[in-house]
Design a protein around this motif. Structure first.
Motif, PDB file in Angstrom:
ATOM      1  N   LEU B  27       0.821  -1.207   0.000  1.00  0.00           N
ATOM      2  CA  LEU B  27       0.000   0.000   0.000  1.00  0.00           C
ATOM      3  C   LEU B  27       0.860   1.264   0.000  1.00  0.00           C
ATOM      4  CD1 LEU B  27      -2.848  -1.201   2.360  1.00  0.00           C
ATOM      5  CD2 LEU B  27      -3.077  -0.581  -0.042  1.00  0.00           C
ATOM      6  N   PHE B  28       1.926   1.248   0.776  1.00  0.00           N
ATOM      7  CA  PHE B  28       2.823   2.413   0.765  1.00  0.00           C
ATOM      8  C   PHE B  28       3.361   2.636  -0.649  1.00  0.00           C
ATOM      9  CE2 PHE B  28       4.045   1.783   5.519  1.00  0.00           C
ATOM     10  CZ  PHE B  28       2.879   2.404   5.901  1.00  0.00           C
ATOM     11  N   ASN B  29       3.698   1.535  -1.272  1.00  0.00           N
ATOM     12  CA  ASN B  29       4.197   1.604  -2.637  1.00  0.00           C
ATOM     13  C   ASN B  29       3.177   2.195  -3.594  1.00  0.00           C
ATOM     14  OD1 ASN B  29       6.696   0.995  -3.713  1.00  0.00           O
ATOM     15  ND2 ASN B  29       6.536  -1.144  -3.127  1.00  0.00           N
ATOM     16  N   GLU B  30       1.973   1.664  -3.510  1.00  0.00           N
ATOM     17  CA  GLU B  30       0.917   2.077  -4.437  1.00  0.00           C
ATOM     18  C   GLU B  30       0.439   3.497  -4.191  1.00  0.00           C
ATOM     19  OE1 GLU B  30      -2.427  -0.611  -4.199  1.00  0.00           O
ATOM     20  OE2 GLU B  30      -1.054  -2.303  -4.415  1.00  0.00           O
ATOM     21  N   LYS B  31       0.150   3.774  -2.925  1.00  0.00           N
ATOM     22  CA  LYS B  31      -0.561   5.019  -2.660  1.00  0.00           C
ATOM     23  C   LYS B  31       0.220   5.991  -1.791  1.00  0.00           C
ATOM     24  CE  LYS B  31      -4.265   3.611  -0.688  1.00  0.00           C
ATOM     25  NZ  LYS B  31      -5.661   3.824  -0.360  1.00  0.00           N
ATOM     26  N   GLY B  32       1.371   5.587  -1.353  1.00  0.00           N
ATOM     27  CA  GLY B  32       2.157   6.471  -0.499  1.00  0.00           C
ATOM     28  C   GLY B  32       1.750   6.354   0.964  1.00  0.00           C
ATOM     29  N   PHE B  33       2.650   6.744   1.803  1.00  0.00           N
ATOM     30  CA  PHE B  33       2.476   6.649   3.252  1.00  0.00           C
ATOM     31  C   PHE B  33       1.243   7.409   3.729  1.00  0.00           C
ATOM     32  CE2 PHE B  33       3.476   8.264   7.548  1.00  0.00           C
ATOM     33  CZ  PHE B  33       3.761   7.085   8.196  1.00  0.00           C
ATOM     34  N   TYR B  34       1.082   8.622   3.233  1.00  0.00           N
ATOM     35  CA  TYR B  34       0.027   9.482   3.767  1.00  0.00           C
ATOM     36  C   TYR B  34      -1.356   9.170   3.238  1.00  0.00           C
ATOM     37  CZ  TYR B  34       3.604  12.160   6.037  1.00  0.00           C
ATOM     38  OH  TYR B  34       4.626  12.540   6.868  1.00  0.00           O
ATOM     39  N   ASN B  35      -1.439   8.363   2.206  1.00  0.00           N
ATOM     40  CA  ASN B  35      -2.755   7.978   1.720  1.00  0.00           C
ATOM     41  C   ASN B  35      -3.117   6.558   2.104  1.00  0.00           C
ATOM     42  OD1 ASN B  35      -3.539  10.401   0.420  1.00  0.00           O
ATOM     43  ND2 ASN B  35      -1.983   9.963  -1.140  1.00  0.00           N
ATOM     44  N   THR B  36      -2.368   6.018   3.006  1.00  0.00           N
ATOM     45  CA  THR B  36      -2.642   4.665   3.484  1.00  0.00           C
ATOM     46  C   THR B  36      -2.984   4.756   4.963  1.00  0.00           C
ATOM     47  OG1 THR B  36      -1.016   3.788   1.943  1.00  0.00           O
ATOM     48  CG2 THR B  36      -1.643   2.367   3.777  1.00  0.00           C
ATOM     49  N   ASN B  37      -4.023   4.080   5.395  1.00  0.00           N
ATOM     50  CA  ASN B  37      -4.325   4.099   6.836  1.00  0.00           C
ATOM     51  C   ASN B  37      -4.303   2.709   7.441  1.00  0.00           C
ATOM     52  OD1 ASN B  37      -7.034   2.947   6.731  1.00  0.00           O
ATOM     53  ND2 ASN B  37      -7.605   4.866   5.754  1.00  0.00           N
ATOM     54  N   SER B  38      -4.243   2.702   8.748  1.00  0.00           N
ATOM     55  CA  SER B  38      -4.013   1.435   9.447  1.00  0.00           C
ATOM     56  C   SER B  38      -5.147   0.436   9.220  1.00  0.00           C
ATOM     57  CB  SER B  38      -3.820   1.695  10.928  1.00  0.00           C
ATOM     58  OG  SER B  38      -4.895   2.452  11.440  1.00  0.00           O
ATOM     59  N   LYS B  39      -6.359   0.955   9.139  1.00  0.00           N
ATOM     60  CA  LYS B  39      -7.512   0.089   8.918  1.00  0.00           C
ATOM     61  C   LYS B  39      -7.357  -0.652   7.586  1.00  0.00           C
ATOM     62  CE  LYS B  39     -12.499   0.604   9.543  1.00  0.00           C
ATOM     63  NZ  LYS B  39     -13.586   1.609   9.629  1.00  0.00           N
ATOM     64  N   GLU B  40      -6.929   0.112   6.600  1.00  0.00           N
ATOM     65  CA  GLU B  40      -6.743  -0.429   5.259  1.00  0.00           C
ATOM     66  C   GLU B  40      -5.649  -1.513   5.248  1.00  0.00           C
ATOM     67  OE1 GLU B  40      -5.869   2.939   2.980  1.00  0.00           O
ATOM     68  OE2 GLU B  40      -6.372   2.010   1.050  1.00  0.00           O
ATOM     69  N   ILE B  41      -4.578  -1.218   5.917  1.00  0.00           N
ATOM     70  CA  ILE B  41      -3.479  -2.184   5.992  1.00  0.00           C
ATOM     71  C   ILE B  41      -3.980  -3.475   6.605  1.00  0.00           C
ATOM     72  CG2 ILE B  41      -1.222  -2.686   7.017  1.00  0.00           C
ATOM     73  CD1 ILE B  41      -0.667   0.351   6.963  1.00  0.00           C
ATOM     74  N   ALA B  42      -4.707  -3.318   7.712  1.00  0.00           N
ATOM     75  CA  ALA B  42      -5.228  -4.499   8.409  1.00  0.00           C
ATOM     76  C   ALA B  42      -6.156  -5.286   7.485  1.00  0.00           C
ATOM     77  CB  ALA B  42      -5.952  -4.076   9.679  1.00  0.00           C
ATOM     78  N   LYS B  43      -7.011  -4.563   6.798  1.00  0.00           N
ATOM     79  CA  LYS B  43      -7.972  -5.222   5.915  1.00  0.00           C
ATOM     80  C   LYS B  43      -7.250  -6.018   4.832  1.00  0.00           C
ATOM     81  CE  LYS B  43     -12.145  -4.329   3.264  1.00  0.00           C
ATOM     82  NZ  LYS B  43     -12.916  -3.308   2.537  1.00  0.00           N
ATOM     83  N   LYS B  44      -6.282  -5.376   4.202  1.00  0.00           N
ATOM     84  CA  LYS B  44      -5.528  -6.050   3.133  1.00  0.00           C
ATOM     85  C   LYS B  44      -4.781  -7.262   3.683  1.00  0.00           C
ATOM     86  CE  LYS B  44      -2.427  -5.130  -0.743  1.00  0.00           C
ATOM     87  NZ  LYS B  44      -3.257  -4.780  -1.886  1.00  0.00           N
ATOM     88  N   ALA B  45      -4.374  -7.155   4.930  1.00  0.00           N
ATOM     89  CA  ALA B  45      -3.648  -8.271   5.550  1.00  0.00           C
ATOM     90  C   ALA B  45      -4.610  -9.349   6.034  1.00  0.00           C
ATOM     91  CB  ALA B  45      -2.805  -7.755   6.702  1.00  0.00           C
ATOM     92  N   GLY B  46      -5.898  -9.071   5.931  1.00  0.00           N
ATOM     93  CA  GLY B  46      -6.893 -10.040   6.373  1.00  0.00           C
ATOM     94  C   GLY B  46      -6.961 -10.184   7.871  1.00  0.00           C
TER      95      GLY B  46
END
Lengths: 200, 200, 200, 200
Positions: B27-46
């Motif tokens: 996600l950091f790669n795709e959208k950058g640090f500031y456009n990525t949030n923890s909820k999203e990271i968790a979701k993608k990680a399942g």
DNA sequence: CATGAATGAGACTTCATTCAT
DNA sequence: CATGAATGAAGTCTCATTCAT
């Protein structure tokens, strides 16, 4: 809602818009796009928060305006520089002059390179503008390089310029962070060397 | 309670931490640090949002962990590459091999260069780590350059390396965005040329 | 789900439940009910978080258990003290002895008075238990006061006791915070004076 | 950005800040500090959640503001009461008047005594303010007691006042919970008795 | 019985944006 | 034109509680 944006006509109003742009420029530079908020910009500009949205659709809009202005100014200056330099015969000296002239301009853009890759993904508009502008500079520069390189066309100039541009941008950020003027000049000398040896 | 970060011991738990890191990296790669949030990271990680905070203090913490891992891995690989290359006699070929070997590593870091300048200002820790690591690589590379440059010490190697590193980093981002393999190789050839002509 | 709570039978298990209760007691005392969480209690007790919920329905449940135990213990001790004191003839000395004996007990309860008013509103159960226990002590104390006050019944003893109990509770919190033993005794002397002059 | 707390200037804005304070006061009273959240306060005040954070840094901040206001108001009223009462000759009647006058004031503080011991541990600021204020009242009251007690200085007045203050505070909470006015008066009579017998 | 990883609801907080004045 | 109070959606983070092992 795009149409709701006013173009200020009174002198005082124009000044306020300028204040906003200056404030935003400084803050983006200092803290980056994502750590700057509109209230802060307005405060630094000495105007109300609401006024920000009289002149700009959103935060990306003021970024675009700054990008726009700087790009425009730089392009014109670049043309002038190239014009002036075309009389120079010593290529190495020419390059050096080019960088020295340029450093003032390009260092203004340093802040943009910092965040633009991320911003582009969020705001298509900005990406497009950026690419258009890059392209325009590329054309200008390539014709310049072709001109000063009398013998034959430089091979792979396309790729070369891509690399040179990337290299220059990145190193300008580096140089713009240096405090000491002599250091700056030393770095510029090295960059001249880098580019010169590469191209000729 | 701040530092109550768990180090997972069970296999499943370790896997989940890895999932989080992988998701964040993407996600950091795709959208950058500031456009990525923890909820999203968790979701993608399942995984649930809460688990994110079992393993990381905050978003900067997972960024640091990624930075840490990649830096570590790259440093070790770099040592190996340099070791291997030191047998090579043809400097130009050597540089080329170096870049080809390196491209795999460094392109992983591309996403980091994008945001790190901004993040550094917000999170001192990350700036420190980054600087330390940069320094470490510099030492390694400078001793390498001195070794392969048998005649005499390269002048201004300090500044030169600063510029080379900046240049390589920036161009690696460029190269990492290319889809076509041949294009990549062409660009690498040009970079070899750029660096080689500069140094020797 | 009330029924899911296990009553541990093995010695080791009983010890663990005790550890939890002790840990909770200390933490509630130090930081208050609302700033203590179950994970922390388990950690301090040296057991797993999950075990907490083997023995207690929720956080209020362990609070209730502590309240229960201390209340029970105190009530029994109170009976003993009153029994013992009933042989004393000098009322003032009697009161003093009562307080001195009591201070050890009641100071344990200090932490409860701190949060119980708020907790009661959230957990009815606790309010009920608290009221029941207060009533029980009231009966005990009133019969005691009637006994030692040979002449005639004290007027408004009901209200008086309410006030005395409130006063004692509040001042016990005060006294329990004193470090110095002499200070404690001085305060107790004053309290004896306060209560004695009021009642007789 | 922490301290970016606005002081509202427009009338409507001031009213909203007041609504928030009133809502918070009621909720803290009803359910205690720890069972009240900012969203709820805003809702009861008829205002958005965000506005809460325009005026207060966090929940402890609005608590402090309330504490501050009530303390200030009460201190000034207390001075007035003492001034007025100093003409009274009958000490018992004087004390009674004092309590009756006071009950209106102090019962407002009841809610504070409930949670403050716990809150103090979490928010140093609040503890400090509370202590400062307690000290100020102590000085006022002690000079008053010395004045009305013509014969000689009361022994241990320091400790005595500590106890009296604790006692009054605690019993005021008790009294403030009574619904019936006659009951209140009865309790006040008893408190007068308690304090009078103790001091004189 | 015991563990501690995992959950997810809900609290806390920020900020781009709107709008009444 | 200008103000700055007000909004509320969305992000950050915590924690009581559950559950697979």
């Amino acid at each position: 809602m795009q149409q709701n944006i006013r173009e200020p006509k009174q002198k005082r109003a124009i000044e306020k818009k300028e204040s906003l742009i200056n404030a935003a420029f400084q803050l983006f530079n200092e803290k980056g796009f994502y750590n700057t908020n509109s209230k802060e910009i307005a405060k630094k500009a000495g105007v109300s928060t609401g006024l920000f949205y009289n002149y700009f659709n959103d935060k990306s809009d003021i970024f675009l305006e700054i990008l726009n202005r700087i790009s425009e100014k730089n392009y014109l200056e670049l043309e002038k520089i190239l014009e002036k330099l075309s009389k120079e015969n010593d290529k190495k000296q020419l390059l050096k002059s080019f960088f020295i002239e340029n450093i003032k301009l390009l260092s203004e853009l340093a802040f943009i390179y910092k965040d633009i890759e991320t911003i582009k993904k969020e705001y298509e508009e900005i990406g497009k503008y950026r690419d258009k502008n890059k392209q325009r500079i590329k054309i200008l520069m390539m014709s310049f390089f072709n001109k000063i390189n009398d013998e034959e066309n430089i091979k792979n100039l396309d790729i070369k310029w891509e690399i040179i541009q990337t290299t220059i941008d990145a190193n300008y950020i580096l140089i713009s962070k240096l405090e000491n003027k002599d250091d700056k000049l030393k770095f510029i000398d090295e960059m001249v060397c880098l580019i010169y040896n590469y191209m000729f």
